[in-house]
Motif scaffolding. Sequence first.
Motif, PDB file in Angstrom:
ATOM      1  N   ASN A 138       0.840  -1.186   0.000  1.00 25.36           N
ATOM      2  CA  ASN A 138       0.000   0.000   0.000  1.00 25.36           C
ATOM      3  C   ASN A 138       0.883   1.247   0.000  1.00 25.36           C
ATOM      4  O   ASN A 138       1.679   1.441   0.916  1.00 25.36           O
ATOM      5  N   PRO A 139       0.754   2.120  -1.012  1.00 24.98           N
ATOM      6  CA  PRO A 139       1.579   3.329  -1.065  1.00 24.98           C
ATOM      7  C   PRO A 139       1.386   4.254   0.137  1.00 24.98           C
ATOM      8  O   PRO A 139       2.347   4.861   0.612  1.00 24.98           O
ATOM      9  N   THR A 140       0.165   4.351   0.634  1.00 21.83           N
ATOM     10  CA  THR A 140      -0.083   5.218   1.794  1.00 21.83           C
ATOM     11  C   THR A 140       0.695   4.728   3.004  1.00 21.83           C
ATOM     12  O   THR A 140       1.309   5.534   3.721  1.00 21.83           O
ATOM     13  N   ASP A 141       0.690   3.430   3.238  1.00 22.50           N
ATOM     14  CA  ASP A 141       1.441   2.880   4.367  1.00 22.50           C
ATOM     15  C   ASP A 141       2.934   3.135   4.216  1.00 22.50           C
ATOM     16  O   ASP A 141       3.607   3.508   5.168  1.00 22.50           O
ATOM     17  N   ALA A 142       3.447   2.941   2.998  1.00 23.48           N
ATOM     18  CA  ALA A 142       4.871   3.151   2.759  1.00 23.48           C
ATOM     19  C   ALA A 142       5.257   4.607   2.989  1.00 23.48           C
ATOM     20  O   ALA A 142       6.283   4.898   3.610  1.00 23.48           O
ATOM     21  N   TRP A 143       4.443   5.517   2.492  1.00 23.40           N
ATOM     22  CA  TRP A 143       4.755   6.939   2.676  1.00 23.40           C
ATOM     23  C   TRP A 143       4.664   7.359   4.145  1.00 23.40           C
ATOM     24  O   TRP A 143       5.491   8.155   4.613  1.00 23.40           O
ATOM     25  N   LEU A 144       3.674   6.845   4.862  1.00 25.26           N
ATOM     26  CA  LEU A 144       3.579   7.188   6.285  1.00 25.26           C
ATOM     27  C   LEU A 144       4.774   6.652   7.071  1.00 25.26           C
ATOM     28  O   LEU A 144       5.306   7.329   7.956  1.00 25.26           O
ATOM     29  N   LEU A 145       5.204   5.444   6.733  1.00 26.13           N
ATOM     30  CA  LEU A 145       6.397   4.901   7.389  1.00 26.13           C
ATOM     31  C   LEU A 145       7.619   5.742   7.058  1.00 26.13           C
ATOM     32  O   LEU A 145       8.465   5.989   7.915  1.00 26.13           O
ATOM     33  N   TRP A 146       7.717   6.197   5.812  1.00 26.24           N
ATOM     34  CA  TRP A 146       8.865   7.027   5.428  1.00 26.24           C
ATOM     35  C   TRP A 146       8.833   8.386   6.144  1.00 26.24           C
ATOM     36  O   TRP A 146       9.865   8.858   6.630  1.00 26.24           O
ATOM     37  N   ILE A 147       7.655   8.994   6.219  1.00 23.76           N
ATOM     38  CA  ILE A 147       7.547  10.316   6.848  1.00 23.76           C
ATOM     39  C   ILE A 147       7.912  10.262   8.330  1.00 23.76           C
ATOM     40  O   ILE A 147       8.681  11.088   8.824  1.00 23.76           O
TER      41      ILE A 147
ATOM     42  N   LEU B 127      22.422   9.238   8.543  1.00 28.30           N
ATOM     43  CA  LEU B 127      22.345  10.542   9.218  1.00 28.30           C
ATOM     44  C   LEU B 127      21.352  11.478   8.526  1.00 28.30           C
ATOM     45  O   LEU B 127      21.542  12.678   8.469  1.00 28.30           O
ATOM     46  N   GLY B 128      20.307  10.876   8.005  1.00 24.37           N
ATOM     47  CA  GLY B 128      19.220  11.641   7.398  1.00 24.37           C
ATOM     48  C   GLY B 128      19.330  11.785   5.886  1.00 24.37           C
ATOM     49  O   GLY B 128      18.324  11.959   5.216  1.00 24.37           O
ATOM     50  N   LEU B 129      20.530  11.713   5.344  1.00 26.59           N
ATOM     51  CA  LEU B 129      20.710  11.917   3.906  1.00 26.59           C
ATOM     52  C   LEU B 129      20.104  10.773   3.101  1.00 26.59           C
ATOM     53  O   LEU B 129      19.379  10.997   2.128  1.00 26.59           O
ATOM     54  N   TRP B 130      20.406   9.545   3.489  1.00 24.69           N
ATOM     55  CA  TRP B 130      19.873   8.373   2.786  1.00 24.69           C
ATOM     56  C   TRP B 130      18.348   8.357   2.872  1.00 24.69           C
ATOM     57  O   TRP B 130      17.664   8.073   1.892  1.00 24.69           O
ATOM     58  N   SER B 131      17.828   8.698   4.028  1.00 27.75           N
ATOM     59  CA  SER B 131      16.382   8.723   4.211  1.00 27.75           C
ATOM     60  C   SER B 131      15.742   9.780   3.316  1.00 27.75           C
ATOM     61  O   SER B 131      14.697   9.543   2.715  1.00 27.75           O
ATOM     62  N   LEU B 132      16.366  10.930   3.198  1.00 24.21           N
ATOM     63  CA  LEU B 132      15.852  11.994   2.346  1.00 24.21           C
ATOM     64  C   LEU B 132      15.848  11.554   0.884  1.00 24.21           C
ATOM     65  O   LEU B 132      14.876  11.775   0.162  1.00 24.21           O
ATOM     66  N   LEU B 133      16.907  10.923   0.442  1.00 29.01           N
ATOM     67  CA  LEU B 133      16.978  10.447  -0.939  1.00 29.01           C
ATOM     68  C   LEU B 133      15.936   9.376  -1.230  1.00 29.01           C
ATOM     69  O   LEU B 133      15.433   9.282  -2.356  1.00 29.01           O
ATOM     70  N   ASP B 134      15.623   8.556  -0.246  1.00 32.18           N
ATOM     71  CA  ASP B 134      14.602   7.525  -0.434  1.00 32.18           C
ATOM     72  C   ASP B 134      13.244   8.132  -0.768  1.00 32.18           C
ATOM     73  O   ASP B 134      12.435   7.514  -1.450  1.00 32.18           O
ATOM     74  N   GLY B 135      12.985   9.328  -0.303  1.00 29.47           N
ATOM     75  CA  GLY B 135      11.727  10.002  -0.613  1.00 29.47           C
ATOM     76  C   GLY B 135      11.552  10.258  -2.103  1.00 29.47           C
ATOM     77  O   GLY B 135      10.442  10.242  -2.623  1.00 29.47           O
ATOM     78  N   PHE B 136      12.651  10.470  -2.813  1.00 33.84           N
ATOM     79  CA  PHE B 136      12.582  10.696  -4.257  1.00 33.84           C
ATOM     80  C   PHE B 136      12.333   9.409  -5.034  1.00 33.84           C
ATOM     81  O   PHE B 136      11.792   9.433  -6.131  1.00 33.84           O
ATOM     82  N   PHE B 137      12.744   8.281  -4.484  1.00 33.08           N
ATOM     83  CA  PHE B 137      12.665   7.012  -5.205  1.00 33.08           C
ATOM     84  C   PHE B 137      11.592   6.063  -4.671  1.00 33.08           C
ATOM     85  O   PHE B 137      11.418   4.976  -5.215  1.00 33.08           O
ATOM     86  N   LEU B 138      10.876   6.458  -3.647  1.00 37.96           N
ATOM     87  CA  LEU B 138       9.902   5.576  -3.016  1.00 37.96           C
ATOM     88  C   LEU B 138       8.757   5.210  -3.958  1.00 37.96           C
ATOM     89  O   LEU B 138       8.367   4.049  -4.048  1.00 37.96           O
ATOM     90  N   THR B 139       8.235   6.159  -4.696  1.00 40.40           N
ATOM     91  CA  THR B 139       7.120   5.886  -5.608  1.00 40.40           C
ATOM     92  C   THR B 139       7.546   4.913  -6.700  1.00 40.40           C
ATOM     93  O   THR B 139       6.802   3.980  -7.031  1.00 40.40           O
ATOM     94  N   ARG B 140       8.727   5.106  -7.253  1.00 41.86           N
ATOM     95  CA  ARG B 140       9.206   4.200  -8.300  1.00 41.86           C
ATOM     96  C   ARG B 140       9.387   2.787  -7.762  1.00 41.86           C
ATOM     97  O   ARG B 140       9.033   1.809  -8.413  1.00 41.86           O
ATOM     98  N   ARG B 141       9.931   2.671  -6.554  1.00 41.50           N
ATOM     99  CA  ARG B 141      10.124   1.347  -5.951  1.00 41.50           C
ATOM    100  C   ARG B 141       8.783   0.666  -5.695  1.00 41.50           C
ATOM    101  O   ARG B 141       8.626  -0.533  -5.932  1.00 41.50           O
ATOM    102  N   LEU B 142       7.794   1.417  -5.233  1.00 31.41           N
ATOM    103  CA  LEU B 142       6.454   0.864  -5.010  1.00 31.41           C
ATOM    104  C   LEU B 142       5.838   0.362  -6.308  1.00 31.41           C
ATOM    105  O   LEU B 142       5.221  -0.702  -6.341  1.00 31.41           O
ATOM    106  N   ARG B 143       6.004   1.116  -7.397  1.00 30.86           N
ATOM    107  CA  ARG B 143       5.464   0.681  -8.690  1.00 30.86           C
ATOM    108  C   ARG B 143       6.102  -0.625  -9.134  1.00 30.86           C
ATOM    109  O   ARG B 143       5.431  -1.506  -9.659  1.00 30.86           O
TER     110      ARG B 143
END
Length: 86
Positions: free
Chosen positions: A26-35, A63-79
């Motif tokens: 579920n994309p909503t669950d993934a985004w909430l976990l990321w946020i 240290l936050g950088l990897w997590s921030l970058l994951d936000g850009f690629f999360l939708t593609r990974r979910l697809r």
Amino acid sequence: MIGNAPVVGRPRPRNRTSRHQRHYRNPTDAWLLWIFFGWLGLHRYYLGDWKRGIAMTLTLGGLGLWSLLDGFFLTRRLRRINSGRL
């Protein structure tokens, strides 16, 4: 008593799920976990990337950088996961 005798040779119905349903995330669950828990990598565990999840947990999301970058690629990974292409 024929009515209560078990039927031999007839396969039992199984509750099988298709490959697509098993891998659906579920994309909503993934985004909430990321946020809320992206710095711990909980969204990676949810997506099935448990090795990267462990690395993110140990480094606090790089240290936050990897997590921030994951936000850009999360939708593609979910697809990719939801289409079955992992």
